[in-house]
Design an enzyme around this catalytic site. Structure first.
Site, PDB file in Angstrom:
ATOM      1  N   TYR A  62       0.812  -1.212   0.000  1.00 27.74           N
ATOM      2  CA  TYR A  62       0.000   0.000   0.000  1.00 27.74           C
ATOM      3  C   TYR A  62       0.853   1.274   0.000  1.00 27.74           C
ATOM      4  CZ  TYR A  62      -4.411  -2.478   0.780  1.00 27.74           C
ATOM      5  OH  TYR A  62      -5.517  -3.279   0.644  1.00 27.74           O
ATOM      6  N   ASP A  74      -2.974 -17.435   4.867  1.00 26.31           N
ATOM      7  CA  ASP A  74      -4.007 -18.235   4.234  1.00 26.31           C
ATOM      8  C   ASP A  74      -4.667 -19.185   5.225  1.00 26.31           C
ATOM      9  OD1 ASP A  74      -1.271 -18.943   3.904  1.00 26.31           O
ATOM     10  OD2 ASP A  74      -1.814 -20.667   2.699  1.00 26.31           O
TER      11      ASP A  74
END
Length: 332
Positions: A123, A203
């Site tokens: 970001y 995950d």
């Protein structure tokens, strides 16, 4: 009286910001609003997403409540939220994920806080076009920022009497970047022997959140993972309409709803103001008005517990204005 910068925002922003003002008036919060524009509304008037008036206001007041803002598509415009976080070094994004009693959701007993590093990672916006059909993005992680967010997470856990901090990462694949983040948080954890510490691959964390979400307490993670996990968490408790957010720095703080500006329902009295009201309650905590923050949260909880006093996105029939009045009626 504390002067707070108020940004109504775009789309449904002005409607839900009005809800905050009405609730604050009802609880006689010692707050004075300094209202300024930012986002698409400001851009259409001034050609600037972040007018100097807004910058000066936040520099002066240090604290802001912000409705959702829209970033124009195309033209190289960067996300206004990312700009704000970088301009004022709002390094910690804190998003509580908690069930509301009586409100139907996929699970019950969820009560976690996601602490997201706000200043680095992908970001940061360091991207390049290498050649036609080839682009590159740089994932920036530093020990300084990683240790800082780690301390924030552990201090928050200690302050709220939380028992466990879990760092979420992908260090098994990204051994240098995520490895540095994991090592930095582990270093910080050694200074908090009273708090249980662990780590989980991102995950696996996603899978665990949708199979056994009640196991999580405080999660500290990187910018991108935190954005994804907090939206996932919001879905478990009823949607983004219930998800509040706080962007905290050493000297400034901006409180905002997680959801977007929803221009498709703007001006139709359909918006759910809960997320921004919860963010405003966190703002009250931040400025030292904890009893008032609890008062707002309790009124929201009582309102949502009654099927007759919910907004349409939660299966009810109330519009924004009527829902706001129901919350005011439940203030004690």
């Amino acid at each position: 009286m504390k002067t707070i910068t108020l940004v109504p925002g775009d789309g449904i922003g002005p409607e839900i910001s009005e809800s905050v003002k009405q609730v604050f008036e009802a609880i006689k919060a010692p707050v004075r609003w300094e209202q300024v524009e930012c986002g698409l509304t400001a851009f259409e008037k001034t050609g600037n997403l972040m007018p100097q008036e807004f910058i000066d206001s936040l520099n002066r007041n240090k604290v802001a409540i912000k409705g959702p803002t829209t970033t124009p598509i195309g033209g190289g415009h960067r996300s206004i939220n990312v700009q704000m976080r970088q301009m004022w070094n709002l390094f910690a994004n804190v998003r509580p994920i908690k069930n509301f009693p009586g409100l139907p959701s996929h699970y019950t007993g969820i009560d976690m806080i996601i602490v997201r590093e706000n200043s680095e990672d992908l970001y940061k916006g360091i991207e390049y076009k290498i050649s036609e059909g080839v682009a590159q993005g740089i994932k920036l992680i530093t020990a300084e920022a990683s240790e800082r967010i780690g301390r924030h997470a552990f201090e928050l856990a200690r302050k709220l009497k939380r028992k466990r901090v879990l760092v979420v990462h992908k260090a098994n694949i990204m051994k240098y970047t995520d490895g540095l983040f994991l090592d930095s948080i582990t270093k910080v954890a050694a200074n908090y022997p009273d708090i249980e510490y662990g780590d989980m691959i991102v995950d696996n964390c996603c899978m665990q959140m949708v199979t056994k979400p009640t196991q999580f307490d405080v999660i500290v993670t990187e910018n991108l993972y935190g954005d994804i996990l907090s939206d996932l968490g919001a879905g478990l408790i009823g949607g983004l309409g219930l998800a509040s957010g706080a962007n905290i720095g050493d000297h400034h703080a901006i409180f905002e709803a997680v959801h977007g500006s929803a221009p498709d329902i703007a001006g139709q009295d359909k918006a759910n103001p809960t997320a921004l009201l919860l963010s405003a309650a966190s703002m009250l905590d931040y400025i030292g008005e904890l009893p008032l923050g609890d008062k707002v949260r309790d009124a929201i909880t009582r309102t949502l517990a009654n099927p007759e006093t919910r907004t349409s996105d939660l299966g009810g029939k109330l519009g924004t204005r009527a829902f706001t009045q129901a919350i005011i009626g439940n203030l004690k």
